[in-house]
Design an enzyme around this catalytic site. Structure first.
Site: not given
Ligand code: NI
Length: 378
Positions: A157, A212, A249, A298
């Site tokens: 991500d 985001h 999230y 990530h």
């Molecule tokens: Ni994220």
């Protein structure tokens, strides 16, 4: 008497000679006539051939291309072939595949050999009119997915990242592995080449909203804007319609499900790489993977990148097939579509979800509550 006989014999001989001469002459005339006829027709045929040869348009160029030059063994892919000039007399092609690792049919559909998995093959089209003009394309062949063997989907991500994402792509490429990248729309500008490369290696590209945003706290208008802008930014680079969504999230609610029009992809194994910022911890977390897991990492964090070589090789050594999220759904989950959310992806859990679904139609609410409670992602 003798002389008379001789004379008359001579006279008789002369008549015969004249007759024979006439016959020979007639034959000769016939032969010459036939000869001339053949000569004329031969000449005209030759001239016709020469004329045809002169009018024949030869192939001067062949271009072989592919929208996305990657395919799984056992599947097929359409090639785009352009033969120039357009009015070439003979546009038929002879196809060859390096190492004999596949075939191409008359429609230009390439099917790799089953054993071609984990190789880059060169597919070549050569002209058939004696000019030996050719064009070729390199195609990455990934291993066929075996549904009876374990598989996991690695997801990254928050990228794309200018230097870290390409390093991860290098490792995936080297190991003929694929993953899914959930990208923040506003990070795409200036990194279009990274997206293109990622896509062409067979990775899946998904949306992680424009900036985001927490979609569960956004108005419908904002949700649409966040998703539409990101879709457009992706679409401007690669040919993807309606990419899948990972909400930042992991936050979504019924409203998001209704408005987004996308499959909402959660995760079943959180490496917590964003929190530990430790290559070792990230690696160890990944080694806990079970069949059907969606692993969350990530691609913006350096320690995560450092861990990837060991993570990808380690998972492969454990016998896991590394697949995209959509591939994982194809083989492990049937319930995949716009507005549908899933994150419990292990086979056992999937089977229990199926059992729940057949018993009641409220399963979606159960998974959704779990999902909104799980907001550990950075
Ligand atoms: Ni994220």
């Amino acid at each position: 008497m003798r002389a008379g006989v001789r004379r008359s014999r001579r006279r008789g001989n002369k008549g015969l000679r004249i007759l024979l001469g006439a016959i020979v002459a007639v034959f000769a005339v016939i032969l010459i006539a036939v000869g001339i006829k053949f000569a004329i027709s031969g000449w005209s045929e030759n001239a016709k051939e020469k004329e045809e040869e002169k009018n024949k348009v030869l192939v001067t160029g062949i271009e072989v291309a592919c929208d996305r030059p990657v395919v799984r063994a056992g599947e097929s892919i359409q090639l785009k072939v352009t033969v120039t000039p357009d009015n070439a007399t003979d546009k038929t092609l002879v196809w060859t595949v390096s190492g004999d690792m596949g075939t191409v049919d008359e429609q230009g559909v390439f099917t790799p050999a089953v054993e071609a998995g984990k190789s880059d093959v060169e597919v070549t089209a050569t002209s058939n009119d004696g000019t030996e003009v050719f064009g070729s394309v390199s195609i990455r062949v990934l291993e066929a997915i075996d549904p009876s063997k374990p598989m996991v989907a690695i997801t990254y991500d928050d990228g794309p990242h200018k230097t870290n994402t390409p390093k991860i792509l290098d490792i995936l490429e080297e190991n003929f592995a694929v993953a899914t990248f959930f990208m923040v729309g506003q990070n795409i500008e200036g990194k279009e080449h990274i997206l293109k490369r990622s896509y062409e290696l067979g990775n899946e590209l998904g949306s992680h909203t424009w900036d985001h945003a927490n979609l569960s706290k956004s108005s419908n208008e904002k949700i649409k804007q966040q998703l539409d802008d990101t879709d457009a930014a992706i679409k401007a680079v690669v040919n993807i319609e309606n990419p899948i969504l990972r909400p930042p999230y992991g936050a979504f609610n019924n409203n998001v499900k209704e408005v987004c029009g996308k499959p909402i992809i959660m995760w079943s194994l959180d490496t917590l790489d964003w929190d530990t910022r430790s290559a070792d911890a990230t690696y160890l977390a990944c080694m806990e993977a079970k069949d059907g897991d969606i692993i969350l990492m990530h691609d913006i964090h350096e320690p995560t990148v450092v861990a990837q070589e060991d993570v990808i090789k380690g998972l492969q050594e454990k016998g896991f097939q590394l697949v995209t999220v959509t591939e994982l759904y194809t083989y492990r989950m049937g319930d995949f579509g716009p507005g549908k959310a899933s994150y419990k992806m292990t086979l056992d859990e999937y089977q229990s979800i199926l059992a729940l679904q057949s018993a009641s139609s409220t399963t979606e609410n159960i998974t959704e509550e779990d999902a909104t409670a799980d907001s550990t992602e950075e």
